[in-house]
Design a protein around this motif. Structure first.
Motif, PDB file in Angstrom:
ATOM      1  N   ILE A 180       0.302  -2.524  -8.371  1.00  0.00           N
ATOM      2  CA  ILE A 180       0.526  -3.780  -7.651  1.00  0.00           C
ATOM      3  C   ILE A 180       1.917  -3.804  -7.021  1.00  0.00           C
ATOM      4  CG2 ILE A 180       0.572  -6.299  -7.836  1.00  0.00           C
ATOM      5  CD1 ILE A 180      -2.197  -4.970  -8.195  1.00  0.00           C
ATOM      6  N   TYR A 181       2.910  -3.252  -7.731  1.00  0.00           N
ATOM      7  CA  TYR A 181       4.247  -3.141  -7.128  1.00  0.00           C
ATOM      8  C   TYR A 181       4.194  -2.291  -5.863  1.00  0.00           C
ATOM      9  CZ  TYR A 181       5.953  -4.830 -11.683  1.00  0.00           C
ATOM     10  OH  TYR A 181       6.190  -5.563 -12.823  1.00  0.00           O
ATOM     11  N   MET A 182       3.416  -1.216  -5.904  1.00  0.00           N
ATOM     12  CA  MET A 182       3.252  -0.370  -4.720  1.00  0.00           C
ATOM     13  C   MET A 182       2.599  -1.155  -3.581  1.00  0.00           C
ATOM     14  SD  MET A 182       1.962   3.126  -6.626  1.00  0.00           S
ATOM     15  CE  MET A 182       1.681   4.060  -5.104  1.00  0.00           C
ATOM     16  N   LEU A 183       1.599  -1.967  -3.915  1.00  0.00           N
ATOM     17  CA  LEU A 183       0.927  -2.796  -2.917  1.00  0.00           C
ATOM     18  C   LEU A 183       1.916  -3.773  -2.286  1.00  0.00           C
ATOM     19  CD1 LEU A 183      -1.559  -4.018  -1.478  1.00  0.00           C
ATOM     20  CD2 LEU A 183      -1.930  -5.400  -3.540  1.00  0.00           C
ATOM     21  N   ILE A 184       2.690  -4.462  -3.122  1.00  0.00           N
ATOM     22  CA  ILE A 184       3.668  -5.428  -2.620  1.00  0.00           C
ATOM     23  C   ILE A 184       4.696  -4.743  -1.718  1.00  0.00           C
ATOM     24  CG2 ILE A 184       5.585  -6.935  -3.322  1.00  0.00           C
ATOM     25  CD1 ILE A 184       3.868  -7.648  -5.806  1.00  0.00           C
ATOM     26  N   GLU A 185       5.150  -3.580  -2.139  1.00  0.00           N
ATOM     27  CA  GLU A 185       6.130  -2.840  -1.351  1.00  0.00           C
ATOM     28  C   GLU A 185       5.552  -2.440  -0.001  1.00  0.00           C
ATOM     29  OE1 GLU A 185       9.359   0.718  -2.112  1.00  0.00           O
ATOM     30  OE2 GLU A 185       7.334   0.989  -2.917  1.00  0.00           O
ATOM     31  N   ALA A 186       4.298  -1.954   0.000  1.00  0.00           N
ATOM     32  CA  ALA A 186       3.659  -1.540   1.246  1.00  0.00           C
ATOM     33  C   ALA A 186       3.449  -2.728   2.179  1.00  0.00           C
ATOM     34  CB  ALA A 186       2.326  -0.857   0.949  1.00  0.00           C
ATOM     35  N   MET A 187       3.007  -3.864   1.622  1.00  0.00           N
ATOM     36  CA  MET A 187       2.832  -5.068   2.434  1.00  0.00           C
ATOM     37  C   MET A 187       4.157  -5.479   3.077  1.00  0.00           C
ATOM     38  SD  MET A 187       0.415  -7.233  -0.222  1.00  0.00           S
ATOM     39  CE  MET A 187       0.487  -8.780   0.697  1.00  0.00           C
ATOM     40  N   ALA A 188       5.206  -5.457   2.277  1.00  0.00           N
ATOM     41  CA  ALA A 188       6.521  -5.856   2.782  1.00  0.00           C
ATOM     42  C   ALA A 188       7.029  -4.876   3.829  1.00  0.00           C
ATOM     43  CB  ALA A 188       7.510  -5.965   1.622  1.00  0.00           C
ATOM     44  N   ALA A 191       5.565  -5.638   7.151  1.00  0.00           N
ATOM     45  CA  ALA A 191       6.152  -6.859   7.710  1.00  0.00           C
ATOM     46  C   ALA A 191       7.535  -6.575   8.286  1.00  0.00           C
ATOM     47  CB  ALA A 191       6.227  -7.939   6.641  1.00  0.00           C
ATOM     48  N   VAL A 192       8.295  -5.695   7.615  1.00  0.00           N
ATOM     49  CA  VAL A 192       9.608  -5.305   8.113  1.00  0.00           C
ATOM     50  C   VAL A 192       9.482  -4.550   9.441  1.00  0.00           C
ATOM     51  CG1 VAL A 192      11.636  -3.852   7.642  1.00  0.00           C
ATOM     52  CG2 VAL A 192      10.708  -5.305   5.839  1.00  0.00           C
ATOM     53  N   ARG A 198      13.653  -8.015   5.044  1.00  0.00           N
ATOM     54  CA  ARG A 198      13.024  -7.462   3.849  1.00  0.00           C
ATOM     55  C   ARG A 198      12.982  -8.467   2.703  1.00  0.00           C
ATOM     56  NH1 ARG A 198      11.025  -2.896   2.220  1.00  0.00           N
ATOM     57  NH2 ARG A 198      11.604  -1.860   4.159  1.00  0.00           N
ATOM     58  N   LYS A 199      14.043  -9.224   2.506  1.00  0.00           N
ATOM     59  CA  LYS A 199      14.067 -10.209   1.421  1.00  0.00           C
ATOM     60  C   LYS A 199      12.915 -11.201   1.565  1.00  0.00           C
ATOM     61  CE  LYS A 199      17.004 -13.743  -0.711  1.00  0.00           C
ATOM     62  NZ  LYS A 199      18.312 -14.452  -0.652  1.00  0.00           N
ATOM     63  N   ALA A 201      10.176 -10.667   3.297  1.00  0.00           N
ATOM     64  CA  ALA A 201       8.909  -9.934   3.205  1.00  0.00           C
ATOM     65  C   ALA A 201       8.451  -9.791   1.760  1.00  0.00           C
ATOM     66  CB  ALA A 201       9.059  -8.562   3.856  1.00  0.00           C
ATOM     67  N   TYR A 202       9.381  -9.503   0.846  1.00  0.00           N
ATOM     68  CA  TYR A 202       9.019  -9.386  -0.571  1.00  0.00           C
ATOM     69  C   TYR A 202       8.524 -10.715  -1.125  1.00  0.00           C
ATOM     70  CZ  TYR A 202      11.066  -4.697  -0.928  1.00  0.00           C
ATOM     71  OH  TYR A 202      11.335  -3.367  -0.779  1.00  0.00           O
ATOM     72  N   ILE A 203       9.131 -11.813  -0.693  1.00  0.00           N
ATOM     73  CA  ILE A 203       8.692 -13.130  -1.165  1.00  0.00           C
ATOM     74  C   ILE A 203       7.284 -13.435  -0.664  1.00  0.00           C
ATOM     75  CG2 ILE A 203       9.120 -15.615  -1.035  1.00  0.00           C
ATOM     76  CD1 ILE A 203      12.129 -14.952  -0.883  1.00  0.00           C
ATOM     77  N   PHE A 204       7.045 -13.201   0.634  1.00  0.00           N
ATOM     78  CA  PHE A 204       5.720 -13.453   1.203  1.00  0.00           C
ATOM     79  C   PHE A 204       4.653 -12.610   0.497  1.00  0.00           C
ATOM     80  CE2 PHE A 204       7.881 -15.502   4.739  1.00  0.00           C
ATOM     81  CZ  PHE A 204       6.969 -16.453   5.161  1.00  0.00           C
ATOM     82  N   ALA A 205       4.953 -11.327   0.296  1.00  0.00           N
ATOM     83  CA  ALA A 205       3.972 -10.430  -0.309  1.00  0.00           C
ATOM     84  C   ALA A 205       3.724 -10.777  -1.771  1.00  0.00           C
ATOM     85  CB  ALA A 205       4.446  -8.981  -0.184  1.00  0.00           C
ATOM     86  N   ALA A 206       4.796 -10.955  -2.536  1.00  0.00           N
ATOM     87  CA  ALA A 206       4.656 -11.202  -3.970  1.00  0.00           C
ATOM     88  C   ALA A 206       3.978 -12.537  -4.256  1.00  0.00           C
ATOM     89  CB  ALA A 206       6.025 -11.137  -4.653  1.00  0.00           C
ATOM     90  N   GLN A 207       4.362 -13.571  -3.519  1.00  0.00           N
ATOM     91  CA  GLN A 207       3.739 -14.877  -3.739  1.00  0.00           C
ATOM     92  C   GLN A 207       2.273 -14.856  -3.349  1.00  0.00           C
ATOM     93  OE1 GLN A 207       4.746 -17.562  -5.333  1.00  0.00           O
ATOM     94  NE2 GLN A 207       2.849 -18.663  -4.892  1.00  0.00           N
ATOM     95  N   SER A 208       1.929 -14.088  -2.327  1.00  0.00           N
ATOM     96  CA  SER A 208       0.523 -13.974  -1.923  1.00  0.00           C
ATOM     97  C   SER A 208      -0.299 -13.306  -3.017  1.00  0.00           C
ATOM     98  CB  SER A 208       0.415 -13.190  -0.610  1.00  0.00           C
ATOM     99  OG  SER A 208       1.027 -13.901   0.444  1.00  0.00           O
ATOM    100  N   VAL A 209       0.265 -12.269  -3.653  1.00  0.00           N
ATOM    101  CA  VAL A 209      -0.428 -11.601  -4.758  1.00  0.00           C
ATOM    102  C   VAL A 209      -0.570 -12.561  -5.941  1.00  0.00           C
ATOM    103  CG1 VAL A 209      -0.255  -9.756  -6.465  1.00  0.00           C
ATOM    104  CG2 VAL A 209       0.229  -9.273  -4.053  1.00  0.00           C
ATOM    105  N   LEU A 210       0.508 -13.272  -6.250  1.00  0.00           N
ATOM    106  CA  LEU A 210       0.488 -14.215  -7.371  1.00  0.00           C
ATOM    107  C   LEU A 210      -0.559 -15.308  -7.148  1.00  0.00           C
ATOM    108  CD1 LEU A 210       1.742 -15.397  -9.987  1.00  0.00           C
ATOM    109  CD2 LEU A 210       3.411 -16.569  -8.543  1.00  0.00           C
ATOM    110  N   GLY A 211      -0.535 -15.908  -5.968  1.00  0.00           N
ATOM    111  CA  GLY A 211      -1.484 -16.981  -5.679  1.00  0.00           C
ATOM    112  C   GLY A 211      -2.931 -16.508  -5.653  1.00  0.00           C
TER     113      GLY A 211
END
Length: 267
Positions: A180-188, A191-192, A198-199, A201-211
């Motif tokens: 999942i960390y790899m997924l979040i990193e790739a999504m971000a 976006a970059v 980048r900061k 992008a990580y919020i958008f990706a991580a919150q999307s996974v969480l939600g």
């Protein structure tokens, strides 16, 4: 002094469990004891947790009703003889060490009525969102199982499984946070590429996974149904789904889980 919970080890996982037990009100600080290796750790962790800390594993074993083996598998040869020599034989033993079966522990601790549980929590325990698989030997009553399950539900979610499923638990929850960390990193990263800082992008990706994960857990709907609800005809999401299907996204995720399970089986 008799403690409700005794932790042999108070590192990352042991510490997360201690916080969970205390935050959930399963025990007062005066009812928990934990061991550590150095005098410096003893002082630091006593301040952090507010519980009794000791460098003596025997003290924990002698004075606790439920003993949690929060140590690494390679430390078992050192720790289990101490447990054996100081155990009354009527306590509950809970192990969170990967690769150590209930029968391994029963062999090292030959008490006929000893209640032994084995659990596999994952690293999100650090933020109170662990997923744990828990299995029990035949000596547990329903009430005793509830006591153990309450520990693991105090810092995330826990499900009782057969011990034969523990390698699968390692694959789907123990190892999968890395995926999942790899997924979040790739999504971000993508976006970059399109100009997002980048900061952000990580919020958008991580919150999307969480939600998204919360939607699965709280609605009880099939993931496919939830996916379909996002995919408007001719829209952006179905275009992305098509690209991921062409790239073998599902198959690759399954291969990753399979590799982790097969590795666990071979250890």
């Amino acid at each position: 002094m008799k403690y409700k919970y005794g932790f042999l080890g108070s590192g990352n996982m042991g510490g997360a469990m201690i916080h969970g037990v205390l935050n959930a009100g399963l025990a007062d600080k005066s009812e928990v004891i934990a061991s550590c290796k150095t005098s410096e750790s003893k002082v630091k962790k006593a301040e952090e947790f507010g519980i009794t800390m000791t460098q003596d594993n025997a003290e924990v074993v002698k004075n606790s009703d439920i003993i949690i083996l929060a140590v690494k598998p390679y430390q078992f040869d050192e720790v289990l003889p101490i447990v054996k020599d100081n155990l009354a034989g009527d306590q509950i033993i809970v192990s969170v060490a990967a690769g150590k079966s209930i029968s391994d522990i029963e062999y090292a601790l030959p008490f006929s009525k000893l209640r032994i549980a084995r659990a596999m929590p994952n690293t999100p325990a650090a933020v109170g969102e662990a997923m744990s698989g828990v299995c029990f030997n035949e000596n547990f009553s329903a009430d005793d199982k509830e006591k153990v399950m309450a520990i693991f539900n105090s810092f995330g979610k826990a499900v009782e499984v057969k011990e034969s499923m523990m390698d699968t638990v390692i694959g789907i929850s123990g190892s999968s946070p890395a995926f999942i960390y790899m997924l979040i990193e790739a999504m971000a990263d993508e976006a970059v590429v399109y100009g997002m800082p980048r900061k952000d992008a990580y919020i958008f990706a991580a919150q999307s996974v969480l939600g998204t994960a919360k939607m699965v857990l709280e609605t009880g709907k099939h993931p496919g149904e939830l996916k379909d609800a996002v995919c408007s005809p001719g829209g952006t999401t179905i275009a992305g789904v098509e690209a991921l299907e062409d790239a073998g996204f599902r198959s690759d995720i399954m291969k990753g889980i399979k590799a982790a399970i097969e590795k666990a089986k071979s250890m």
